[in-house]
Design an enzyme around this catalytic site. Structure first.
Site, PDB file in Angstrom:
ATOM      1  CG  ASP A 153      -1.968  -1.054   1.191  1.00  0.00           C
ATOM      2  OD1 ASP A 153      -2.420  -1.406   0.087  1.00  0.00           O
ATOM      3  OD2 ASP A 153      -2.339  -1.554   2.269  1.00  0.00           O
ATOM      4  CG  ASP A 210      -6.704  -1.595  -1.339  1.00  0.00           C
ATOM      5  OD1 ASP A 210      -6.960  -2.794  -1.537  1.00  0.00           O
ATOM      6  OD2 ASP A 210      -5.762  -1.202  -0.627  1.00  0.00           O
TER       7      ASP A 210
END
Length: 212
Positions: free
Chosen positions: A145, A179
């Site tokens: 991420d 995401d």
């Protein structure tokens, strides 16, 4: 109707390629925990997690990875069944493609990253295909991420029970392109296309409309 299938395929391929390109670049140029401030409201902040979107943890790592693989397979099957139906709007297929692409993007991290990257201590940067091997076996890689948007913050008034005097930051979760694709796809589905979230057989029985 073939255009829908082509569009869905292009969306899935493009999102997965962009997601993986950004993740590999971050992994090979940032050390774990490095925070690069682009704007006050946007950072590249490299973290890893074992869980679901936005760093959440849910169940065992292996079970979660296998669930993702099954979910992507079912989504691809579902899109293949409905893309040619005249009762289904193009936007519904597009949303499903974004959700599928996002789920597939995070699968690559879980399945392969443990084998193709090492995991050095910061401030060292990870190597791709290290001679000594990766940091985890197949299916046990960690999701990369990096997108962080600290848009605004404020301090709760002292009179509010439980949180009084504490700082609140929006938006705290750190996430990736996969995401974002999942979230945007699901939110749009729920708001605009919730009536179409049914089986292919039921979709075929809806009244036909000119969606193209």
């Amino acid at each position: 109707m073939r255009g829908r299938a082509t569009l869905a395929t292009l969306i899935i391929l493009l999102v997965v390629l962009l997601d993986q390109a950004l993740k590999i670049w971050i992994k090979t140029h940032f050390y774990l925990g490095e925070d690069l401030k682009i704007f006050p409201w946007f950072h590249l902040y490299f973290i890893e997690n074992n869980g679901m979107a936005f760093g959440m943890e849910f169940g065992s790592k292996l079970a979660l990875t296998l669930f993702r693989i099954v979910a992507v397979a079912l989504l691809i099957w579902y899109i293949a069944k409905i893309h040619s139906l005249k009762t289904v709007p193009r936007g519904y297929v597009v949303c499903l493609a974004f959700v599928t692409a996002g789920a597939a993007g995070n699968i690559f991290d879980c399945v392969f990253y443990g084998m193709i990257f090492n995991n050095p201590f910061p401030p060292q940067i990870a190597s791709l295909f290290p001679e000594a091997g990766g940091y985890a076996p197949v299916f046990f890689g960690r999701v990369v991420d990096m997108l962080y948007f600290p848009l605004f913050s404020f301090v709760w008034p002292s009179w509010i029970p439980g949180v009084g005097g504490q700082e609140f930051l929006f938006f705290q979760p750190i996430f990736n392109l996969a995401d974002a694709a999942i979230s945007c796809g699901i939110i749009t589905l729920v708001i605009f296309y919730h009536r179409y979230i049914i089986s292919p057989k039921a979709l075929a029985q809806l009244p036909e409309r000119n969606f193209d």
